[in-house]
Design an enzyme around this catalytic site. Structure first.
Site, PDB file in Angstrom:
ATOM      1  N   LYS A 188      93.871  -6.848 -11.887  1.00 17.74           N
ATOM      2  CA  LYS A 188      94.421  -5.649 -12.490  1.00 17.74           C
ATOM      3  C   LYS A 188      94.605  -5.938 -13.983  1.00 17.74           C
ATOM      4  O   LYS A 188      95.648  -6.413 -14.416  1.00 17.74           O
ATOM      5  CB  LYS A 188      95.758  -5.284 -11.834  1.00 17.74           C
ATOM      6  CG  LYS A 188      96.080  -3.782 -11.843  1.00 17.74           C
ATOM      7  CD  LYS A 188      96.104  -3.131 -13.230  1.00 17.74           C
ATOM      8  CE  LYS A 188      97.284  -3.577 -14.046  1.00 17.74           C
ATOM      9  NZ  LYS A 188      97.302  -2.878 -15.412  1.00 17.74           N
ATOM     10  N   GLY A 240     103.053 -11.015 -19.001  1.00 17.60           N
ATOM     11  CA  GLY A 240     103.443  -9.814 -19.728  1.00 17.60           C
ATOM     12  C   GLY A 240     104.887  -9.881 -20.157  1.00 17.60           C
ATOM     13  O   GLY A 240     105.464 -10.967 -20.329  1.00 17.60           O
ATOM     14  N   SER A 241     105.490  -8.726 -20.314  1.00 18.49           N
ATOM     15  CA  SER A 241     106.849  -8.660 -20.840  1.00 18.49           C
ATOM     16  C   SER A 241     107.875  -9.105 -19.809  1.00 18.49           C
ATOM     17  O   SER A 241     107.659  -9.009 -18.600  1.00 18.49           O
ATOM     18  CB  SER A 241     107.166  -7.229 -21.278  1.00 18.49           C
ATOM     19  OG  SER A 241     107.341  -6.394 -20.147  1.00 18.49           O
ATOM     20  N   THR A 242     109.012  -9.565 -20.299  1.00 18.93           N
ATOM     21  CA  THR A 242     110.100  -9.954 -19.409  1.00 18.93           C
ATOM     22  C   THR A 242     110.641  -8.748 -18.656  1.00 18.93           C
ATOM     23  O   THR A 242     111.041  -8.866 -17.487  1.00 18.93           O
ATOM     24  CB  THR A 242     111.206 -10.650 -20.219  1.00 18.93           C
ATOM     25  OG1 THR A 242     110.688 -11.899 -20.710  1.00 18.93           O
ATOM     26  CG2 THR A 242     112.427 -10.933 -19.373  1.00 18.93           C
ATOM     27  N   ALA A 244     108.937  -6.156 -17.501  1.00 22.75           N
ATOM     28  CA  ALA A 244     108.055  -5.946 -16.351  1.00 22.75           C
ATOM     29  C   ALA A 244     108.181  -7.092 -15.361  1.00 22.75           C
ATOM     30  O   ALA A 244     108.121  -6.884 -14.136  1.00 22.75           O
ATOM     31  CB  ALA A 244     106.614  -5.806 -16.823  1.00 22.75           C
ATOM     32  N   GLY A 245     108.369  -8.312 -15.860  1.00 18.81           N
ATOM     33  CA  GLY A 245     108.522  -9.458 -14.977  1.00 18.81           C
ATOM     34  C   GLY A 245     109.748  -9.357 -14.092  1.00 18.81           C
ATOM     35  O   GLY A 245     109.714  -9.763 -12.919  1.00 18.81           O
ATOM     36  N   GLU A 262     104.579 -15.399 -16.278  1.00 23.27           N
ATOM     37  CA  GLU A 262     104.544 -15.943 -17.633  1.00 23.27           C
ATOM     38  C   GLU A 262     104.941 -14.798 -18.546  1.00 23.27           C
ATOM     39  O   GLU A 262     104.168 -13.858 -18.757  1.00 23.27           O
ATOM     40  CB  GLU A 262     103.137 -16.476 -17.943  1.00 23.27           C
ATOM     41  CG  GLU A 262     103.113 -17.444 -19.126  1.00 23.27           C
ATOM     42  CD  GLU A 262     103.015 -16.727 -20.453  1.00 23.27           C
ATOM     43  OE1 GLU A 262     104.061 -16.617 -21.138  1.00 23.27           O
ATOM     44  OE2 GLU A 262     101.924 -16.275 -20.794  1.00 23.27           O
ATOM     45  N   CYS A 296     102.630 -14.699 -27.164  1.00 23.95           N
ATOM     46  CA  CYS A 296     103.941 -14.819 -26.524  1.00 23.95           C
ATOM     47  C   CYS A 296     104.698 -16.055 -26.992  1.00 23.95           C
ATOM     48  O   CYS A 296     105.930 -16.049 -27.069  1.00 23.95           O
ATOM     49  CB  CYS A 296     103.793 -14.829 -25.007  1.00 23.95           C
ATOM     50  SG  CYS A 296     102.703 -16.127 -24.372  1.00 23.95           S
ATOM     51  N   GLU A 395     111.973  -9.870 -28.421  1.00 20.97           N
ATOM     52  CA  GLU A 395     110.574 -10.132 -28.721  1.00 20.97           C
ATOM     53  C   GLU A 395     109.949  -8.913 -29.399  1.00 20.97           C
ATOM     54  O   GLU A 395     109.902  -7.829 -28.822  1.00 20.97           O
ATOM     55  CB  GLU A 395     109.809 -10.473 -27.447  1.00 20.97           C
ATOM     56  CG  GLU A 395     108.386 -10.901 -27.711  1.00 20.97           C
ATOM     57  CD  GLU A 395     107.654 -11.333 -26.449  1.00 20.97           C
ATOM     58  OE1 GLU A 395     106.931 -12.333 -26.503  1.00 20.97           O
ATOM     59  OE2 GLU A 395     107.811 -10.652 -25.417  1.00 20.97           O
TER      60      GLU A 395
END
Length: 495
Positions: A188, A240-242, A244-245, A262, A296, A395
């Site tokens: 994806k 990706g972003s924290t 979304a994580g 990550e 990142c 970030e």
């Protein structure tokens, strides 16, 4: 979707289709994703857009290929041979993939070939693990009359979700270890940079990878969230972003699905007193402008001795003013655009926050006057930054550097660690002993003396909210394996 549009010089067989179960199929909802060049603000490509029904099909195909197909039970050497054919196919198309990186997210034409080569090097390393890795190992046991073995077996169906900033290398960091481990995968890619994943899918088809082992479903956020929630997915590997994580970790936790995350960073560079000002300025001013700050692990905070703050600030500002900003395909350009309009808006919002919070804007902060199109922003330096402020804690993912005063070494380390993130750090010093001593006190998964550096043959990942798990090296392979302990009455033949 019937019309085909691709960047000049790029050839793909089926950009209007998804790759599911070994077949190129039209998306059931008929949707398509438009890819916009950050240099020109023009649409440069279309690809198919997957919806929930397509995600169902991809999960079913990957599930069947894992549960009933030959891939997980093949000897690792056989998997490696198929993957070597993939690698050979991909290497012949490095030039096209480099064009994709420039067209989709504005990577410099001088840098894109190296980014692509790095992705294929990851594939090559993982192919090598077929012969080097201890897939089954005999172990000592305290149980009388038993012989013990530890087997490492594929975790199952893996959703590989990659970001837009380094799309080929990041996706391959998931695909390569998953495939050599015997997993089946669902790629994806980011909707902003899906083209490289099409090359990977075509390579799998050309190499004779069994149907359903590799699937491709570009999508926007809603369908991606649906994929993450599907019970047939055993593991989610996400970069990706924290923000979304956190969502992925929460969803995965409900069914104890495996995750590798990550995520974001707010990495610091501590400048010691032995570091010359001009050298520190060159390192810091040029690091934050690499890939327009969209890395990142980039060093977006500089923590400097209070007595030297002003001279270092002036030197960094002077270095930033030397950076040549321009279109990504111009060989003279040193910093191109940020990847998309919403990213430009984000960077400008943070610049406004920095001003509002009382930091001193020494240089940059505006769009370059000589560029009347594209998503460009000048390299930006804030001095006298409060480490608690938004530009020091959040970030930004753009070419914005925050300069922070420290009273002494202990204070500098405390400031560096005062963040929810823990991805990367650096110490600018000519003293290796001091660099090691400070590195051991910094709470981050990565460290490099004197600037930004990484070796993706070694484990990469973060502490705290910068992620879970590691990618790269044998440690990255372990993330796609389960360990099975076997106690037998005797050793089987051949082991």
């Amino acid at each position: 979707m019937t019309d085909i549009l691709l960047p000049e010089g790029v050839t793909l067989a089926h950009p209007d289709r998804l790759f599911i179960g070994g077949e190129w199929v039209l998306p059931q909802g008929g949707g398509r994703i438009e890819i916009v060049s950050p240099n020109t603000e023009q649409v440069v490509a279309f690809v198919a857009e997957a919806g929930e029904a397509d995600m169902d099909g991809a999960v079913a195909a990957a599930r069947a290929a894992f549960d009933r197909g030959p891939w997980p039970t093949m000897p690792p050497a056989e998997r490696a041979a198929r993957m070597q054919a993939m690698l050979d196919w991909l290497k012949a198309r490095h030039g096209q993939m480099a064009l994709c990186q420039t067209a989709q997210m504005g990577a410099l034409a001088t840098m894109a070939p190296f980014l692509v080569a790095g992705g294929s090097e990851t594939l090559e390393r993982n192919i090598g693990y077929a012969a080097k890795f201890d897939w089954v190992k005999r172990r000592e046991t305290n149980v009388p009359g038993k012989t013990a073995f530890i087997a490492h077996e594929a975790v199952g169906v893996v959703a590989c979700i990659a970001p837009w900033n380094v799309p080929y290398s990041t996706m391959m960091g998931k695909v390569a270890p998953a495939l050599i481990a015997g997993c089946t995968i669902i790629m994806k890619p980011s909707p902003e940079t899906p083209l490289e994943a099409y090359f990977i899918a075509e390579a799998a088809e050309a190499a004779g990878i069994p149907a359903g082992v590799v699937n491709l479903v570009p999508s926007h956020r809603d369908a991606a969230d649906y994929l993450v929630r599907r019970s047939g997915v055993d593991k989610i590997s996400f970069t990706g972003s924290t923000v979304a994580g956190r969502r992925i970790a929460s969803v995965a936790g409900e069914r104890i699905a495996r995750v590798t995350l990550e995520l974001g960073g707010k990495s610091a560079a501590i400048v010691r007193d032995d570091m010359p000002t001009e050298l520190a300025a060159k390192i810091l001013g040029r690091t934050i402008t690499m890939l327009s700050g969209q890395i990142c692990a980039t060093l977006s905070r500089a923590i400097v001795p209070a007595a030297r703050h002003d001279e270092i600030a002036d030197a960094i500002a002077a270095e930033m003013k030397l950076v040549k900003i321009g279109y990504s395909d111009d060989p003279a350009t040193e910093m191109g655009p940020v990847a998309m309009k919403r990213q430009l808006d984000r960077v400008e919002d943070y610049i406004a926050k920095g001003k509002a919070d009382g930091a001193d804007l020494l240089t940059g902060g505006t769009r370059p006057s000589h560029l009347n199109r594209g998503y460009f922003i000048e390299p930006t330096l804030f001095a006298n930054v409060d480490n608690k402020s938004a530009i020091a804690q959040e970030e930004i993912f753009g070419p914005v550097l925050a300069l922070i005063k420290a009273d002494d070494e202990d204070h500098a380390i405390a400031l560096a660690n005062d963040t929810i993130y823990g991805l990367n750090n650096s110490v600018l010093t000519q003293d290796a002993d001091a660099a090691y001593r400070i590195a051991r006190r910094l709470r981050s998964g990565g460290f490099n003396q004197n600037g930004l550096g990484a070796d993706f043959s070694l484990p990469f990942g973060g502490f705290k909210q910068s992620g879970i798990g590691r990618e790269g090296g044998p440690e990255g392979l372990h993330a796609y394996l389960e360990s099975k302990t076997m106690l037998l009455d005797a050793a089987p033949a051949g082991l």
